[in-house]
Design an enzyme around this catalytic site. Structure first.
Site, PDB file in Angstrom:
ATOM      1  N   LYS A 279      -3.065 -13.021  -6.225  1.00  0.00           N
ATOM      2  CA  LYS A 279      -4.562 -12.579  -5.946  1.00  0.00           C
ATOM      3  C   LYS A 279      -5.247 -12.032  -7.143  1.00  0.00           C
ATOM      4  CE  LYS A 279      -1.658  -9.331  -2.461  1.00  0.00           C
ATOM      5  NZ  LYS A 279      -2.312  -8.003  -1.821  1.00  0.00           N
ATOM      6  N   HIS A 341       7.260  -2.403  -3.092  1.00  0.00           N
ATOM      7  CA  HIS A 341       5.545  -1.938  -3.558  1.00  0.00           C
ATOM      8  C   HIS A 341       6.082  -0.459  -4.575  1.00  0.00           C
ATOM      9  CE1 HIS A 341       1.878  -3.723  -3.943  1.00  0.00           C
ATOM     10  NE2 HIS A 341       1.348  -2.448  -4.393  1.00  0.00           N
TER      11      HIS A 341
END
Length: 426
Positions: A279, A341
């Protein structure tokens, strides 16, 4: 029945059903320009003979028999003859209607959406992003807008779709769908399929999303018990290794899922991820602590012949699922307390509490800096992060063994790359 035996017109139903084929095709007049055609193979159909605007005779097919009965054929012939008397050529009308339908079919939202999706695939977007777009196209967007003409879709249609997603609490999906729909219309406009732009400015009426909740993660005092539980895990080696790498490297679980052996240099102790997977607008490299290198050496004996470190099952699942890492933590007794995460939150918190430089932590977490710094600062601080992440992996070991107080962050020196190290299951 032989055609020579026909006694009257229009043709009776029994005549239509029993007329026999001949060696060559023939037509029998039903009346008023309507003919019944019989082919040598026995196929039967209706045709209307009429004179077009140029004064030439033409034939117009009205359908096959018995699908089109005598009564229906006569009704169709009458309608066409009425149009002919008004100057409308039925063949030209049929061709223009077909062209109109084909043009309409090419201007549906579904066609524009599929064109956009193929374009996004060709751009080489991350597979996880494409999978999400495909899922919500099929699940929400296309059922609502797919068969509509681009010109007919209104701002209210798009707003209602957005509201329906928000109503079920899917605010992030609503935001992504809003952007995708806007892109679909933008590309359709560029291709000349429409001038309609109903998906712009929808963010102005988007419902506010609820406050972001942090991913479930653990703090330092919770780690010793967790690390003991994870070492006792009975999960399969690939899943267990992925769970440990998520802890040691603090990388995004989605990036780890699609890790490829070609990206790893175990001798140099690095993992290089191309920008297309990130990203970010640049490649990413993470140093590998000795614990990770040892675990990867073990894993390579199991999956080293595969493209992926963590292959899935079957052609539809090239890699492990997005829930695999979290499931390993859940199986260790930490369901709802730690997810993949969340390991990034744990690492960030612990490293910050032990006074490691924020710029090094952000570089490890692949956080893009805001503003001008994000444009010009491309430093990755690889060697500094090598020291930091080796300390972090060692500190996790020390927490598990109860010797963490003896591991001084200020006494750290640059690590050497070991030939072997303790495995996560030892």
């Amino acid at each position: 029945m032989k055609r020579s035996a026909i006694k009257r017109r229009p043709l009776a139903d029994t005549t239509l059903a029993t007329l026999e084929p001949e060696a060559t095709e023939y037509r029998e007049l039903d009346g008023n320009g309507l003919y019944f055609r019989v082919k040598p193979d026995g196929g039967k159909s209706w045709q209307l003979r009429y004179k077009n605007a140029a004064g030439k005779w033409s034939w117009l097919g009205l359908g096959s028999y018995p699908e089109v009965s005598g009564a229906l054929a006569r009704k169709k012939a009458g309608e066409h003859q009425a149009n002919i008397s008004n100057g409308i050529d039925p063949l030209e009308h049929k061709r223009s209607e077909k062209a109109r339908q084909e043009a309409a079919a090419s201007r549906t939202f579904r066609v524009a959406a599929e064109d956009w999706f193929q374009y996004m695939q060709a751009k080489g977007l991350e597979q996880s992003t494409l999978d999400k777009a495909r899922t919500y196209l099929d699940k929400d967007i296309l059922p609502a807008l797919g068969d509509r003409q681009l010109d007919d879709i209104t701002r209210n249609d798009c707003a209602n779709l957005q509201a329906s997603l928000e109503a079920r609490g899917a605010h992030n999906v609503a935001k992504k769908a809003r952007g995708w729909i806007n892109q679909i219309f933008g590309r359709a406009i560029a291709r000349g399929l429409t001038e309609n732009d109903p998906a712009s400015r929808l963010s102005a009426i988007a419902a506010p999303a609820p406050a972001t909740r942090q991913q479930p993660h653990l703090l330092e005092h919770e780690l010793p018990d967790f690390l003991h539980a994870l070492r006792a895990s009975t999960s399969r080696l690939p899943a267990r290794t992925a769970a440990w790498l998520c802890l040691w490297l603090a990388v995004r679980p989605g990036m780890l899922r699609f890790a490829e052996w070609s990206e790893f240099d175990l001798d140099a102790g690095t993992w290089s991820v191309p920008a297309a997977k990130m990203k970010m607008d640049r490649d990413y490299m993470t140093p590998l602590p000795s614990q990770a290198i040892a675990a990867l050496q073990d894993l390579r004996r199991v999956t080293g012949g595969n493209r992926w470190l963590f292959p899935g099952v079957g052609p539809k699942n090239p890699t492990i699922s997005e829930n695999t890492i979290s499931q390993v933590y859940a199986n260790a007794g930490y369901k709802g307390r730690l997810v993949g995460h969340g390991a990034r939150h744990t690492a960030s918190t612990l490293l910050n509490e032990h006074d490691w430089p924020k710029k090094h932590i952000d570089a490890q977490l692949a956080h893009k800096l805001e503003g001008v710094a994000g444009v010009y600062n491309k430093a990755q601080y690889l060697e500094q992060r090598r020291v930091m992440m080796q300390w972090y992996a060692d500190y996790l070991d020390a927490l598990a063994s109860g010797t963490a107080k003896q591991l001084s962050r200020n006494a750290i020196t640059a690590p050497s790359l070991p030939q072997s190290a303790s495995r996560p299951d030892q």
